[in-house]
Design a protein around this motif. Structure first.
Motif, PDB file in Angstrom:
ATOM      1  N   LEU A  24      -5.323   3.882  12.628  1.00 12.59           N
ATOM      2  CA  LEU A  24      -5.646   3.437  11.271  1.00 12.59           C
ATOM      3  C   LEU A  24      -4.507   3.748  10.309  1.00 12.59           C
ATOM      4  O   LEU A  24      -4.183   2.931   9.440  1.00 12.59           O
ATOM      5  CB  LEU A  24      -6.946   4.081  10.790  1.00 12.59           C
ATOM      6  CG  LEU A  24      -8.211   3.573  11.469  1.00 12.59           C
ATOM      7  CD1 LEU A  24      -9.403   4.411  11.053  1.00 12.59           C
ATOM      8  CD2 LEU A  24      -8.446   2.110  11.171  1.00 12.59           C
ATOM      9  N   ASP A  25      -3.889   4.916  10.457  1.00  6.33           N
ATOM     10  CA  ASP A  25      -2.737   5.258   9.618  1.00  6.33           C
ATOM     11  C   ASP A  25      -1.607   4.257   9.837  1.00  6.33           C
ATOM     12  O   ASP A  25      -0.963   3.803   8.885  1.00  6.33           O
ATOM     13  CB  ASP A  25      -2.224   6.664   9.934  1.00  6.33           C
ATOM     14  CG  ASP A  25      -3.138   7.764   9.418  1.00  6.33           C
ATOM     15  OD1 ASP A  25      -4.055   7.461   8.622  1.00  6.33           O
ATOM     16  OD2 ASP A  25      -2.935   8.921   9.824  1.00  6.33           O
ATOM     17  N   TRP A  26      -1.376   3.904  11.104  1.00  7.43           N
ATOM     18  CA  TRP A  26      -0.313   2.958  11.445  1.00  7.43           C
ATOM     19  C   TRP A  26      -0.618   1.588  10.853  1.00  7.43           C
ATOM     20  O   TRP A  26       0.254   0.943  10.262  1.00  7.43           O
ATOM     21  CB  TRP A  26      -0.193   2.903  12.968  1.00  7.43           C
ATOM     22  CG  TRP A  26       0.859   1.974  13.476  1.00  7.43           C
ATOM     23  CD1 TRP A  26       2.208   2.170  13.448  1.00  7.43           C
ATOM     24  CD2 TRP A  26       0.649   0.712  14.103  1.00  7.43           C
ATOM     25  NE1 TRP A  26       2.851   1.087  14.026  1.00  7.43           N
ATOM     26  CE2 TRP A  26       1.913   0.190  14.434  1.00  7.43           C
ATOM     27  CE3 TRP A  26      -0.491  -0.024  14.413  1.00  7.43           C
ATOM     28  CZ2 TRP A  26       2.060  -1.042  15.052  1.00  7.43           C
ATOM     29  CZ3 TRP A  26      -0.333  -1.249  15.039  1.00  7.43           C
ATOM     30  CH2 TRP A  26       0.935  -1.742  15.349  1.00  7.43           C
ATOM     31  N   GLU A  27      -1.868   1.126  11.005  1.00  3.78           N
ATOM     32  CA  GLU A  27      -2.251  -0.177  10.457  1.00  3.78           C
ATOM     33  C   GLU A  27      -2.136  -0.179   8.933  1.00  3.78           C
ATOM     34  O   GLU A  27      -1.685  -1.166   8.336  1.00  3.78           O
ATOM     35  CB  GLU A  27      -3.669  -0.541  10.877  1.00  3.78           C
ATOM     36  CG  GLU A  27      -3.783  -0.883  12.346  1.00  3.78           C
ATOM     37  CD  GLU A  27      -5.211  -1.116  12.803  1.00  3.78           C
ATOM     38  OE1 GLU A  27      -6.144  -0.919  12.000  1.00  3.78           O
ATOM     39  OE2 GLU A  27      -5.390  -1.491  13.977  1.00  3.78           O
ATOM     40  N   PHE A  28      -2.526   0.933   8.295  1.00  2.00           N
ATOM     41  CA  PHE A  28      -2.408   1.033   6.844  1.00  2.00           C
ATOM     42  C   PHE A  28      -0.942   0.928   6.427  1.00  2.00           C
ATOM     43  O   PHE A  28      -0.600   0.209   5.481  1.00  2.00           O
ATOM     44  CB  PHE A  28      -3.012   2.354   6.364  1.00  2.00           C
ATOM     45  CG  PHE A  28      -2.850   2.589   4.897  1.00  2.00           C
ATOM     46  CD1 PHE A  28      -3.681   1.954   3.987  1.00  2.00           C
ATOM     47  CD2 PHE A  28      -1.867   3.433   4.430  1.00  2.00           C
ATOM     48  CE1 PHE A  28      -3.529   2.165   2.634  1.00  2.00           C
ATOM     49  CE2 PHE A  28      -1.707   3.644   3.070  1.00  2.00           C
ATOM     50  CZ  PHE A  28      -2.542   3.014   2.166  1.00  2.00           C
ATOM     51  N   GLN A  29      -0.058   1.633   7.156  1.00  2.00           N
ATOM     52  CA  GLN A  29       1.364   1.590   6.829  1.00  2.00           C
ATOM     53  C   GLN A  29       1.933   0.195   7.028  1.00  2.00           C
ATOM     54  O   GLN A  29       2.743  -0.274   6.220  1.00  2.00           O
ATOM     55  CB  GLN A  29       2.138   2.606   7.677  1.00  2.00           C
ATOM     56  CG  GLN A  29       3.550   2.802   7.206  1.00  2.00           C
ATOM     57  CD  GLN A  29       3.622   3.301   5.781  1.00  2.00           C
ATOM     58  OE1 GLN A  29       2.982   4.268   5.427  1.00  2.00           O
ATOM     59  NE2 GLN A  29       4.386   2.630   4.949  1.00  2.00           N
ATOM     60  N   LEU A  30       1.510  -0.492   8.083  1.00  2.00           N
ATOM     61  CA  LEU A  30       1.959  -1.874   8.293  1.00  2.00           C
ATOM     62  C   LEU A  30       1.556  -2.759   7.118  1.00  2.00           C
ATOM     63  O   LEU A  30       2.339  -3.586   6.649  1.00  2.00           O
ATOM     64  CB  LEU A  30       1.361  -2.445   9.576  1.00  2.00           C
ATOM     65  CG  LEU A  30       1.985  -2.031  10.888  1.00  2.00           C
ATOM     66  CD1 LEU A  30       1.235  -2.690  12.044  1.00  2.00           C
ATOM     67  CD2 LEU A  30       3.449  -2.405  10.943  1.00  2.00           C
ATOM     68  N   GLU A  31       0.322  -2.600   6.660  1.00  2.00           N
ATOM     69  CA  GLU A  31      -0.165  -3.405   5.533  1.00  2.00           C
ATOM     70  C   GLU A  31       0.607  -3.079   4.259  1.00  2.00           C
ATOM     71  O   GLU A  31       0.959  -3.973   3.484  1.00  2.00           O
ATOM     72  CB  GLU A  31      -1.663  -3.180   5.335  1.00  2.00           C
ATOM     73  CG  GLU A  31      -2.264  -3.962   4.195  1.00  2.00           C
ATOM     74  CD  GLU A  31      -2.176  -5.472   4.339  1.00  2.00           C
ATOM     75  OE1 GLU A  31      -2.351  -6.159   3.323  1.00  2.00           O
ATOM     76  OE2 GLU A  31      -1.928  -5.980   5.455  1.00  2.00           O
ATOM     77  N   GLN A  32       0.882  -1.787   4.036  1.00  4.22           N
ATOM     78  CA  GLN A  32       1.676  -1.402   2.862  1.00  4.22           C
ATOM     79  C   GLN A  32       3.065  -2.033   2.920  1.00  4.22           C
ATOM     80  O   GLN A  32       3.569  -2.528   1.911  1.00  4.22           O
ATOM     81  CB  GLN A  32       1.787   0.129   2.776  1.00  4.22           C
ATOM     82  CG  GLN A  32       0.478   0.823   2.510  1.00  4.22           C
ATOM     83  CD  GLN A  32      -0.106   0.455   1.174  1.00  4.22           C
ATOM     84  OE1 GLN A  32       0.553   0.580   0.150  1.00  4.22           O
ATOM     85  NE2 GLN A  32      -1.335  -0.008   1.169  1.00  4.22           N
TER      86      GLN A  32
END
Length: 59
Positions: A24-32
């Protein structure tokens, strides 16, 4: 025996929770990053349009 299976099950649960949190942290960073690239592209497009409009104004 059931105690060791319970401990193993709890460890697997914690491991899955940690993997999910990292994902989830990785996906959040990708979206950012995606949103930042969109903002940068929009700003560059606006700057180019402004420069072209200013050039046409002075021509």
């Amino acid at each position: 025996m059931s105690d060791s299976r319970q401990v193993q099950s709890e460890e697997e649960g914690r491991r899955r929770e940690e993997e999910n949190r990292r994902r989830l942290d990785w996906e959040f960073q990708l979206e950012q990053d995606r949103q930042r690239r969109e903002r940068e592209a929009a700003a560059a497009a606006q700057a180019a349009a402004d420069a072209q409009a200013q050039q046409q104004y002075w021509s």
